[in-house]
Design an enzyme around this catalytic site. Structure first.
Site, PDB file in Angstrom:
ATOM      1  N   PHE A   1       0.861  -1.193   0.000  1.00  0.00           N
ATOM      2  CA  PHE A   1       0.000   0.000   0.000  1.00  0.00           C
ATOM      3  C   PHE A   1       0.896   1.242   0.000  1.00  0.00           C
ATOM      4  CE2 PHE A   1      -3.458   2.775   0.983  1.00  0.00           C
ATOM      5  CZ  PHE A   1      -4.602   2.079   0.692  1.00  0.00           C
TER       6      PHE A   1
ATOM      7  N   PHE B   1      -1.219  -3.049   8.011  1.00  0.00           N
ATOM      8  CA  PHE B   1      -1.914  -3.878   8.994  1.00  0.00           C
ATOM      9  C   PHE B   1      -1.349  -5.299   9.039  1.00  0.00           C
ATOM     10  CE2 PHE B   1      -5.622  -6.268  10.638  1.00  0.00           C
ATOM     11  CZ  PHE B   1      -5.845  -5.533  11.787  1.00  0.00           C
ATOM     12  N   GLU B   2      -0.826  -5.767   7.910  1.00  0.00           N
ATOM     13  CA  GLU B   2      -0.298  -7.144   7.837  1.00  0.00           C
ATOM     14  C   GLU B   2       1.166  -7.245   8.264  1.00  0.00           C
ATOM     15  OE1 GLU B   2      -2.371  -5.923   5.297  1.00  0.00           O
ATOM     16  OE2 GLU B   2      -3.984  -7.138   6.119  1.00  0.00           O
TER      17      GLU B   2
ATOM     18  N   ILE C   1      -1.022   7.389   5.252  1.00  0.00           N
ATOM     19  CA  ILE C   1      -1.217   8.823   5.041  1.00  0.00           C
ATOM     20  C   ILE C   1      -2.623   9.169   5.516  1.00  0.00           C
ATOM     21  CG2 ILE C   1      -1.245  10.681   3.344  1.00  0.00           C
ATOM     22  CD1 ILE C   1       0.625   8.921   1.602  1.00  0.00           C
TER      23      ILE C   1
ATOM     24  N   THR D   1      -7.270   7.367   4.586  1.00  0.00           N
ATOM     25  CA  THR D   1      -8.126   6.411   5.275  1.00  0.00           C
ATOM     26  C   THR D   1      -8.740   6.980   6.547  1.00  0.00           C
ATOM     27  OG1 THR D   1      -8.173   4.299   6.441  1.00  0.00           O
ATOM     28  CG2 THR D   1      -6.039   5.420   6.349  1.00  0.00           C
TER      29      THR D   1
ATOM     30  N   HIS E   1      -9.485   5.085   8.756  1.00  0.00           N
ATOM     31  CA  HIS E   1      -8.973   4.165   9.774  1.00  0.00           C
ATOM     32  C   HIS E   1      -7.528   4.483  10.145  1.00  0.00           C
ATOM     33  CE1 HIS E   1     -12.540   1.905   9.206  1.00  0.00           C
ATOM     34  NE2 HIS E   1     -12.230   1.478   8.017  1.00  0.00           N
TER      35      HIS E   1
ATOM     36  N   ARG F   1      10.077  12.014   3.367  1.00  0.00           N
ATOM     37  CA  ARG F   1      10.708  11.038   4.272  1.00  0.00           C
ATOM     38  C   ARG F   1      11.193   9.787   3.542  1.00  0.00           C
ATOM     39  NH1 ARG F   1       7.410  14.198   6.937  1.00  0.00           N
ATOM     40  NH2 ARG F   1       7.408  14.464   9.199  1.00  0.00           N
TER      41      ARG F   1
HETATM   42  C1  DLZ Z   1      -7.163  -0.270   3.728  1.00  0.00           C
HETATM   43  C2  DLZ Z   1      -5.951   0.593   3.858  1.00  0.00           C
HETATM   44  C3  DLZ Z   1      -6.077   1.987   3.822  1.00  0.00           C
HETATM   45  C4  DLZ Z   1      -7.386   2.645   3.587  1.00  0.00           C
HETATM   46  N1  DLZ Z   1      -5.006   2.775   3.938  1.00  0.00           N
HETATM   47  C5  DLZ Z   1      -3.771   2.219   4.131  1.00  0.00           C
HETATM   48  C6  DLZ Z   1      -2.608   3.031   4.251  1.00  0.00           C
HETATM   49  O1  DLZ Z   1      -2.641   4.265   4.181  1.00  0.00           O
HETATM   50  N2  DLZ Z   1      -1.408   2.394   4.429  1.00  0.00           N
HETATM   51  C7  DLZ Z   1      -1.298   1.026   4.490  1.00  0.00           C
HETATM   52  O2  DLZ Z   1      -0.183   0.527   4.652  1.00  0.00           O
HETATM   53  N3  DLZ Z   1      -2.390   0.254   4.372  1.00  0.00           N
HETATM   54  C8  DLZ Z   1      -3.613   0.795   4.184  1.00  0.00           C
HETATM   55  N4  DLZ Z   1      -4.719   0.016   4.044  1.00  0.00           N
HETATM   56  C9  DLZ Z   1      -4.543  -1.456   3.963  1.00  0.00           C
HETATM   57  C10 DLZ Z   1      -4.465  -2.130   5.325  1.00  0.00           C
HETATM   58  O3  DLZ Z   1      -3.181  -1.945   5.912  1.00  0.00           O
HETATM   59  C11 DLZ Z   1      -4.716  -3.639   5.139  1.00  0.00           C
HETATM   60  O4  DLZ Z   1      -3.821  -4.135   4.180  1.00  0.00           O
HETATM   61  C12 DLZ Z   1      -6.134  -3.939   4.707  1.00  0.00           C
HETATM   62  O5  DLZ Z   1      -7.050  -3.374   5.588  1.00  0.00           O
HETATM   63  C13 DLZ Z   1      -6.382  -5.478   4.648  1.00  0.00           C
HETATM   64  O6  DLZ Z   1      -6.235  -6.063   5.944  1.00  0.00           O
END
Ligand code: DLZ
Length: 159
Positions: A22, A57-58, A82, A86, A88, A127
């Protein structure tokens, strides 16, 4: 009095780099910075494993699984969150960072935090750009220092 500290040369140490896809343009810049730091520390290519995961997240569960294999001296965690991207942001950022810390504590394997959390893309680009301020490079330097420090701890305290 004894004083231990890590060394700048880490030849023989093994590293894993867990990289989120991502925001890939940013994380690839961080990865380049990390790899350059490892080369400067005389770490051989065959002692570095790059593991790509979907998002930040992983990262923690992957770093934990790698550390449990016992095959690495340190794990370098690279991702980019960033805020604008999101809703989240806070949840993913805090859970990923806390889980990386928990994985390091649970396994005893140092894990360096190269996960950017920025308000804007411009901040993230700055960065991840080439140079000494690259945050992937900084994470790798921390991993090198910790890996070489822990090698000394494993060898026992010098008399
Ligand atoms: C879903 C998501 C969003 C919206 N934004 C980011 C981000 O800015 N940076 C990042 O590394 N990952 C993002 N993800 C993906 C989540 O980390 C994760 O891969 C998904 O929610 C699937 O579990």
């Amino acid at each position: 009095m004894k004083e231990l500290r890590g060394a700048p040369i880490a030849s023989g140490c093994r590293f894993a780099i867990v990289v989120a896809r991502f925001n890939e343009e940013i994380t690839e810049g961080l990865l380049r910075g990390a790899r350059e730091a490892l080369v400067e520390a005389a770490v051989r290519d065959e002692d570095v494993t790059i593991v790509r995961v979907p998002g930040s997240f992983e990262i923690p569960v992957t770093a934990l699984r790698i550390a449990e294999t016992g095959g690495v001296d340190a794990v370098i965690c690279i991702g980019c969150l960033i805020k604008g991207d999101t809703m989240h942001f806070e949840y993913i950022a805090s859970s990923a960072c806390q889980a990386i810390a928990a994985a390091a504590a649970a396994t005893g394997v140092p894990m360096a935090l190269g996960v950017l959390t920025t308000l804007t893309e411009e901040q993230a680009v700055a960065r991840a750009s080439a140079g000494r301020d690259n945050k992937g490079r900084e994470a790798a330097l921390a991993a090198i220092e910790m890996a070489t420090l822990f090698r000394q701890l494993e060898e026992g305290y010098p008399e």
